[in-house]
Enzyme design. Structure first.
Site, PDB file in Angstrom:
ATOM      1  CB  ILE A  18    -102.765 -14.631  -9.086  1.00 61.07           C
ATOM      2  CG1 ILE A  18    -102.228 -14.230  -7.711  1.00 61.07           C
ATOM      3  CG2 ILE A  18    -102.184 -13.747 -10.192  1.00 61.07           C
ATOM      4  CD1 ILE A  18    -102.510 -12.804  -7.302  1.00 61.07           C
ATOM      5  CG  ASP A  25    -102.661 -19.131  -4.331  1.00 58.86           C
ATOM      6  OD1 ASP A  25    -103.507 -19.817  -4.947  1.00 58.86           O
ATOM      7  OD2 ASP A  25    -102.617 -19.025  -3.092  1.00 58.86           O
ATOM      8  CG  HIS A  26    -104.847 -20.436 -11.295  1.00 58.33           C
ATOM      9  ND1 HIS A  26    -105.525 -19.268 -11.578  1.00 58.33           N
ATOM     10  CD2 HIS A  26    -104.708 -21.081 -12.484  1.00 58.33           C
ATOM     11  CE1 HIS A  26    -105.786 -19.204 -12.854  1.00 58.33           C
ATOM     12  NE2 HIS A  26    -105.307 -20.284 -13.447  1.00 58.33           N
ATOM     13  NE  ARG A  27    -105.101 -21.167  -2.747  1.00 63.51           N
ATOM     14  CZ  ARG A  27    -104.603 -21.332  -1.533  1.00 63.51           C
ATOM     15  NH1 ARG A  27    -105.194 -22.150  -0.698  1.00 63.51           N
ATOM     16  NH2 ARG A  27    -103.514 -20.688  -1.149  1.00 63.51           N
ATOM     17  N   PRO A  41    -102.633 -24.296  -5.646  1.00 65.70           N
ATOM     18  CG  PRO A  41    -104.781 -23.753  -6.374  1.00 65.70           C
ATOM     19  CD  PRO A  41    -103.919 -23.802  -5.159  1.00 65.70           C
TER      20      PRO A  41
END
Ligand code: COA
Length: 465
Positions: free
Chosen positions: A438, A434-436, A256
């Site tokens: 960061i 990477d929103h998982r 994501p």
């Protein structure tokens, strides 16, 4: 009594050897007839000769070794040996291309190539036999041996222009192909005088003697060709780097992404580089672009925000903070996009980064990047601005967790702190993370710090080694 026993043991050993040799000859003949009938007669003579002279041979199945990086198969690009040809240790047998790089496979034996298992363009699976070699040596060849320690490629490099599928249609022996390659010639440009238009050595030598010989389509000095309109659809098999791109971009789809953009005022850095770049070039021969400064500043900012230099483990259970800042740089090459990385940027001076970046850029353009160059990146930058454009939407290269795209530095009007309009050198930077792993705030803080270093390059002095 002892003597009789010794004699009978000796006789028994001799008869066993004779039997083994007979079996050896039969086995080899069977194998040969099965694998390569044309050479069978020649080979049978060879075996008989060996038996009378007591020099022993063995048929070794020489396999494609595991070339690492999870590579399971490699495409056969070029054969350097023909069936029936003699081969010596360390001689190149063939060149294969995985989706990451190419590798020359060299022989570990002196012998004769009895059978080639793959045609050019076919995919060889790691662990399968590439060639059968009739080995000259001390080993007794009672049957086809498995090559227990398969050859490890000695050089790993990206594809070379002469291995393009276009030259594969041209009839020529591997030796002639090699000669053409050594002279940087495209076989398509050479008229073959041999049977069915086969290009022979004399054709190459004649071509070289012509004054315009270097102006082939593969020559870097050639003018770009005039674009022609395609009359019908064309299907091209995805190979090498482009195939790897499909895989890595598919993997990045699982991530994501979130984007974050900002603009940095590069005016001071533009001035600084202008002041020193000629001197650097004169004294060291190194081309000093903006990238080495940006990379050093990025490393300094990563030291403050190590999570941006981290990786999520395979099971998604742990975050691995990478100690080295191996900063990957997207390099646009005629063969596709490559991502070599400058290793341990945290330990390098700006000039050292420049030297390494120059090397990687040059190697990328000339198909000389090694496996070592393209693995191990921990964070990436894509300087799309060297081509053009303001913003981009970069895509993360897993397992990395962030990438930045740098836009073109443009002179634009901006208000300064006093409210006056000034001419500024503005570079837009687009981040993907990477929103998982960061959070947006972390990305923004990191970007602010990097912006501060680049807008005030004197602060970078603190990080010089
Ligand atoms: N804005 C303005 N000028 C720029 C610039 C930018 N963002 N980036 C580079 N330049 C200038 C350089 O300073 C240099 O100027 P000079 O001749 O006055 O010294 C000139 O453009 C050429 O630079 P370049 O040779 O490209 O070196 P570099 O170190 O800046 O970049 C690469 C090296 C490998 C990153 C670059 O050549 C490249 O391939 N970029 C494309 C990356 C790409 O395709 N990204 C898309 C990925 S999807």
């Amino acid at each position: 009594m002892h003597r009789v026993n010794r004699l009978s043991r000796r006789l028994f050993r001799l008869s066993a050897v004779a039997q083994t040799r007979a079996t050896c000859a039969v086995n080899k003949d069977v194998l040969l007839v099965k694998h390569h009938p044309k050479l069978a007669a020649k080979h049978t003579q060879h075996v008989r000769w060996l038996n009378t002279t007591c020099v022993r041979t063995g048929l070794v199945q020489f396999k494609l070794a595991d070339i690492g990086e999870g590579i399971k198969e490699a495409e056969m690009l070029e054969w350097f040996v023909e069936e029936g040809e003699k081969v010596s240790q360390f001689q190149d047998i063939c060149e294969v291309q995985s989706d990451k790089s190419t590798a020359k496979i060299t022989s570990r034996y002196d012998g004769v190539i009895m059978k080639r298992y793959y045609d050019i363009g076919e995919n060889a699976q790691v662990g399968t036999t590439l060639v059968d070699i009739e080995v000259e040596g001390e080993e007794d060849g009672t049957e086809a041996k498995q090559d227990e320690t398969p050859d490890v490629p000695t050089t790993i490099e990206p594809p070379t222009p002469t291995q393009t599928p276009e030259t594969q249609g041209v009839l020529a022996t591997p030796a002639v192909r090699r000669l053409a390659k050594e002279h940087g010639l495209d076989l398509n440009d050479i008229k073959g005088s041999g049977k069915d238009g086969r290009v022979v050595k004399e054709d190459i030598m004649e071509f070289i003697d012509q004054p315009e010989a270097t102006m082939t389509s593969s020559s870097p000095t050639m003018m770009p060709s005039i674009p022609t309109v395609m009359l019908q659809d064309k299907t091209e098999k995805l190979k090498g780097i482009r195939k790897a791109m499909v895989r890595s971009m598919k993997a990045s789809l699982d991530i994501p992404h979130f984007g974050y953009d900002d603009e940095y005022d590069m005016s001071e850095l533009v001035l600084l580089r202008k002041k020193i770049k000629k001197e650097v070039k004169h004294n060291t021969g190194v081309k000093l672009s903006y990238m080495p400064f940006i990379m050093k500043a990025t490393s300094a900012a990563l030291a403050q925000y190590p999570i941006l230099n981290s990786q999520l483990d395979g099971g998604h259970e742990n975050i691995i903070y990478k100690a080295d800042h191996n900063i990957g740089v997207a390099v646009d090459t005629p063969h596709g996009l490559l991502l070599p990385s400058v290793k341990s940027v945290q330990n390098l001076s700006i000039i050292e980064i420049a030297v390494e970046l120059n090397r990687l850029h040059e190697a990328g353009l000339n198909n000389k990047l090694t496996q070592q160059d393209v693995v191990g990146g921990t964070f990436s930058l894509s300087n799309i601005g060297s081509i053009g454009g303001t913003y981009a939407r970069p895509v993360i290269f897993p397992p990395q967790v962030a990438i930045g795209a740098l836009g073109k530095i443009q002179i634009l009007p901006r208000y300064n702190y006093d409210g006056d309009i000034t001419k500024s050198h503005i570079m837009c930077v687009s981040w993907s993370a990477d929103h998982r792993v960061i959070e947006g705030a972390t990305m923004a803080r990191f970007s602010n710090l990097l912006k501060d270093y680049l807008e005030n390059p004197s602060k970078l002095l603190l990080y010089l080694k």
